[in-house]
Design an enzyme around this catalytic site. Sequence first.
Site, PDB file in Angstrom:
ATOM      1  N   LEU A 157      38.087  58.366  25.947  1.00 46.07           N
ATOM      2  CA  LEU A 157      38.299  57.512  24.719  1.00 46.07           C
ATOM      3  C   LEU A 157      37.371  57.653  23.887  1.00 46.07           C
ATOM      4  O   LEU A 157      36.346  57.762  23.793  1.00 46.07           O
ATOM      5  CB  LEU A 157      38.163  55.894  25.404  1.00 46.07           C
ATOM      6  CG  LEU A 157      38.547  54.822  24.547  1.00 46.07           C
ATOM      7  CD1 LEU A 157      39.828  54.838  24.173  1.00 46.07           C
ATOM      8  CD2 LEU A 157      38.064  53.515  24.895  1.00 46.07           C
ATOM      9  N   ASP A 158      38.051  57.871  22.764  1.00 44.97           N
ATOM     10  CA  ASP A 158      37.481  58.136  21.270  1.00 44.97           C
ATOM     11  C   ASP A 158      36.639  59.280  21.249  1.00 44.97           C
ATOM     12  O   ASP A 158      35.638  59.450  20.472  1.00 44.97           O
ATOM     13  CB  ASP A 158      36.635  56.786  20.652  1.00 44.97           C
ATOM     14  CG  ASP A 158      37.697  55.833  20.388  1.00 44.97           C
ATOM     15  OD1 ASP A 158      38.777  55.888  20.025  1.00 44.97           O
ATOM     16  OD2 ASP A 158      37.125  54.701  20.264  1.00 44.97           O
ATOM     17  N   GLY A 159      36.826  60.225  22.335  1.00 35.51           N
ATOM     18  CA  GLY A 159      35.732  61.369  22.560  1.00 35.51           C
ATOM     19  C   GLY A 159      36.491  62.931  22.325  1.00 35.51           C
ATOM     20  O   GLY A 159      35.783  63.644  22.470  1.00 35.51           O
TER      21      GLY A 159
END
Lengths: 299, 299, 299, 299
Positions: B242-244
């Site tokens: 996530l968001d990485g």
Amino acid sequence: MELHVKRDHSSSSHQYPNRARMLISCPDGPGIVAAVSHFLHQHGANIVQSDQYTMDPDGGMFFMRVEFDLPKLGERLEELRTQFSTVAEKFKMDWQIFQVSHKKRLAIFVSKEDHCLVELLWQWQAGDLDAEIALVVSNHTDMQSYVESFGIPFHHIPVTAETKAAAEQRQLEVIGGDIDVIILARYMQIISPSFIEHFRHKIINIHHSFLPAFVGGKPYAQAYQRGVKIIGATAHYVTEELDGGPIIEQDVQRVSHSDDVNELKRIGRTIERVVLARAVKWHIEDRILVHNNKTVVFN
Amino acid sequence: MELHVKRDHSSSSHQYPNRARMLISCPDGPGIVAAVSHFLHQHGANIVQSDQYTMDPDGGMFFMRVEFDLPKLGERLEELRTQFSTVAEKFKMDWQIFQVSHKKRLAIFVSKEDHCLVELLWQWQAGDLDAEIALVVSNHTDMQSYVESFGIPFHHIPVTAETKAAAEQRQLEVIGGDIDVIILARYMQIISPSFIEHFRHKIINIHHSFLPAFVGGKPYAQAYQRGVKIIGATAHYVTEELDGGPIIEQDVQRVSHSDDVNELKRIGRTIERVVLARAVKWHIEDRILVHNNKTVVFN
Amino acid sequence: MELHVKRDHSSSSHQYPNRARMLISCPDGPGIVAAVSHFLHQHGANIVQSDQYTMDPDGGMFFMRVEFDLPKLGERLEELRTQFSTVAEKFKMDWQIFQVSHKKRLAIFVSKEDHCLVELLWQWQAGDLDAEIALVVSNHTDMQSYVESFGIPFHHIPVTAETKAAAEQRQLEVIGGDIDVIILARYMQIISPSFIEHFRHKIINIHHSFLPAFVGGKPYAQAYQRGVKIIGATAHYVTEELDGGPIIEQDVQRVSHSDDVNELKRIGRTIERVVLARAVKWHIEDRILVHNNKTVVFN
Amino acid sequence: MELHVKRDHSSSSHQYPNRARMLISCPDGPGIVAAVSHFLHQHGANIVQSDQYTMDPDGGMFFMRVEFDLPKLGERLEELRTQFSTVAEKFKMDWQIFQVSHKKRLAIFVSKEDHCLVELLWQWQAGDLDAEIALVVSNHTDMQSYVESFGIPFHHIPVTAETKAAAEQRQLEVIGGDIDVIILARYMQIISPSFIEHFRHKIINIHHSFLPAFVGGKPYAQAYQRGVKIIGATAHYVTEELDGGPIIEQDVQRVSHSDDVNELKRIGRTIERVVLARAVKWHIEDRILVHNNKTVVFN
């Protein structure tokens, strides 16, 4: 030997012998500005600059910075303080009055990396940092001859895990009782809570910052691997929470995939020295108020 | 009803019927640039722009973007691809050739917040986004009439915890087989790993970013309480983390203690739309290569 | 006496004994990249980084910068140059090949203001400016002891209207035949056309810049009176047109109505030193090509 | 037909029925802040935010912006104004008191380029521009259906050299007597001195800006040929001197040699819309004071 002759410049502290700055924090309520400005007017002061900020109008905190001129300030300051305490009590104020002509005394802590120290010394020498650099403390000797070439006392105080407490005791001794702010100019030692307690909101640190933040070691290597497009630095007051104190200033620079880890570090150094110097300047000019873990910076 | 008439403008896709772009990633080694440019020259192509980057000269990765003109490109493209595969094999290349006149087809996913969608539609309408917006998908109906006023198909596909799998199945159906990139323009649903797998490095997301990062909910409230001086946004490819995912673009804006949480959010929205639009533009123009979790952006 | 010990750092010039950089400008046409990369490959060179730019695909100019590694570069460079001239002739190229391990030699000209000189010396000392500072020339003696503390020769050459020609003659003598670039670090004398002719696109100047520009004297006072919100600085190559030469780099900083003329000057100095240092770095790294009155900067 | 439904948001004008803003300019002297804050306190007002600035402490100008809450403001405003005029007279003040809940009425002038208009309408619709857009005036019909889709009256008033006076007369009629600010959102006609006189410091214009400035036609082409590295935009109040009025806001973006003239224009448009929207927002929030040809912006 002093190679570096501080040039004769007109800094604000020389120019304005009768100027003072007042910083106020208190619970918000009606009549504060009126009371302060009435008090100053009554005592013959002329307000040159005034900033206020209310964090939340209903039941919030009120912050104020007033810069004023008062004839014969030097003679009258103590009296002014005494009389203002009545106003202050009424509004439950935290407050201070600073004489602009009284230069702040700085202690700079440094380890081996010199970029922040060099910037501060250069700005000071150029007359852009209107303060007195009282001493430099370091756990290494790398910067000794450089610092002494400015005529500034340099104290080498090594620090190891075993000698930490004694080293901090020694630091307190060389600093003495008359220091207004300590600047950690890439000083790579953790400061103990008891030392911090001595200088609450008076120790300024600088460290690198990224979007997103990277935890763990080698942040620049991580930033490179993740391909960040922006790197930055944060100057903050030191609190017990590591790198978690009130933020004074931040800035960033754009980078690209082609900047390798060394280039990222190089850019990081440039941001760090600019950001730290700005934070120090604002502290010296009494522009910063701290509430909880947040600063109000009037600039 | 189409209120918004797309103006007649000269976009690059119209101007250059014979232009192509080639993207190459491969282990570095001697002779790559020579082989590619020799191949293109031999086939009568003229290199208009070429960018290379080697992540580490010894045993690292090599990235290349070449923009070239080839007479009668449309007729000859398939043959060119077939013949290039020999060169590619030799150097173990990942590679693609794109015809500039073939407009990329976009699918935009949106929830209720409209700022990113509005920006993309405005840039598209202004001729600054040289692509075809094939459809908009939303789990809400708020943006339906606005999107349809541009003559763009709008698909309302509600998503709940229970219907998520079915909803993604429905999304895949309306998207069809001919979409080049999916843009999450503030689409507030987590994408499943299997959906991501369908569109590896073809889903672009935008989210707010801070120095330092704040974990947990209400990041703007946390940023306000900590008194950050800079807020930003990050556009990245969506991966399972996530968001990485690989960062495409970031930007920031300066804020101060006097910006309340709503003002921080307002500023955040402005940065988000600008950063997302830039990321989309670079993707459309085949400027982005991904390696591990990092982008190489030739711009 | 040398207070400032240049630290032992691994700069690119030390790290890469076999690395070279090639700069090429020529009329655009098919096959240029192929010819150059084929030539390099044939001679056993490995291209590490390559940038190209075509100003206008039809009948325009082509610019290229190639960074490559060649075993035993030192022994083979002359032969490489001789053989490349055949390729160069075919395409009517202006071209140069630089050996990275051969450090550029700088001459810095300064008058009384020290901020740009200090920044260059600091970056040089920190290992961020991979060059040799051969000498400093000044029409004043203010900076003499500071410069000499770095072990750098300082030449005081006064200039008046009457002695200008003789002074420039003296400058040419102290500079000698082996200087790669002259940096006007706030050197407040106009350079004569004949001197410029000696160092075409090899003299870098820095000056303040505003939006809008202000003609006449006291630009900072004008900027203050007009209430500009942004001030900047421009680094450019010196040509016969005063401050009208090819722009290398520019940057700006935000200011406000509350910054008085002195504060604007202070901010201006900070921008000037950063912008000049970047321009010098790019020149040293052979990143700049000049065509007509415009630079192409590959960075 | 109104496609665009203005969302229900809590803007400051709705939230604060009892809030007012006071703007003051006067010659500096002792006791001004005291008099103003005493007056407000006496009348039961609570100061929420207050900014002052003195251009030069000795014999200079003093500027002040006070935001305050007063119970039953609507009923008491006229009386407050009457009573304040005594204070104002004593200090020779230029002053105004604005009721925050009274929305400013905007007239937008536009020609064919839509980017600034679209931005203003989007920010207005998003609730970020707390004002009423009373009408749009244009010398072309291109934007008519777009503007009317928001339910905003659109007036097509063609302008030629011959009809200019009559056209301005017609503009004054449609504007009527109740407009607070006119925004030239890329309105490509020169405004006559008599029209400007009607709306002194109430007409905001936006135009491109460069370092250095380029005189003559085709500034973007000139900027490209000179290879500028930064382009910008300036929002200012319109005065009789073309593009020479008090600057409200400026911003810039970095560009490179590879941005062609069209790309420079595209980037320029993006800066223009952001800068204009900021200037309009500050005007609406009564943050701007004008003195001579300079603004004081309290933000």
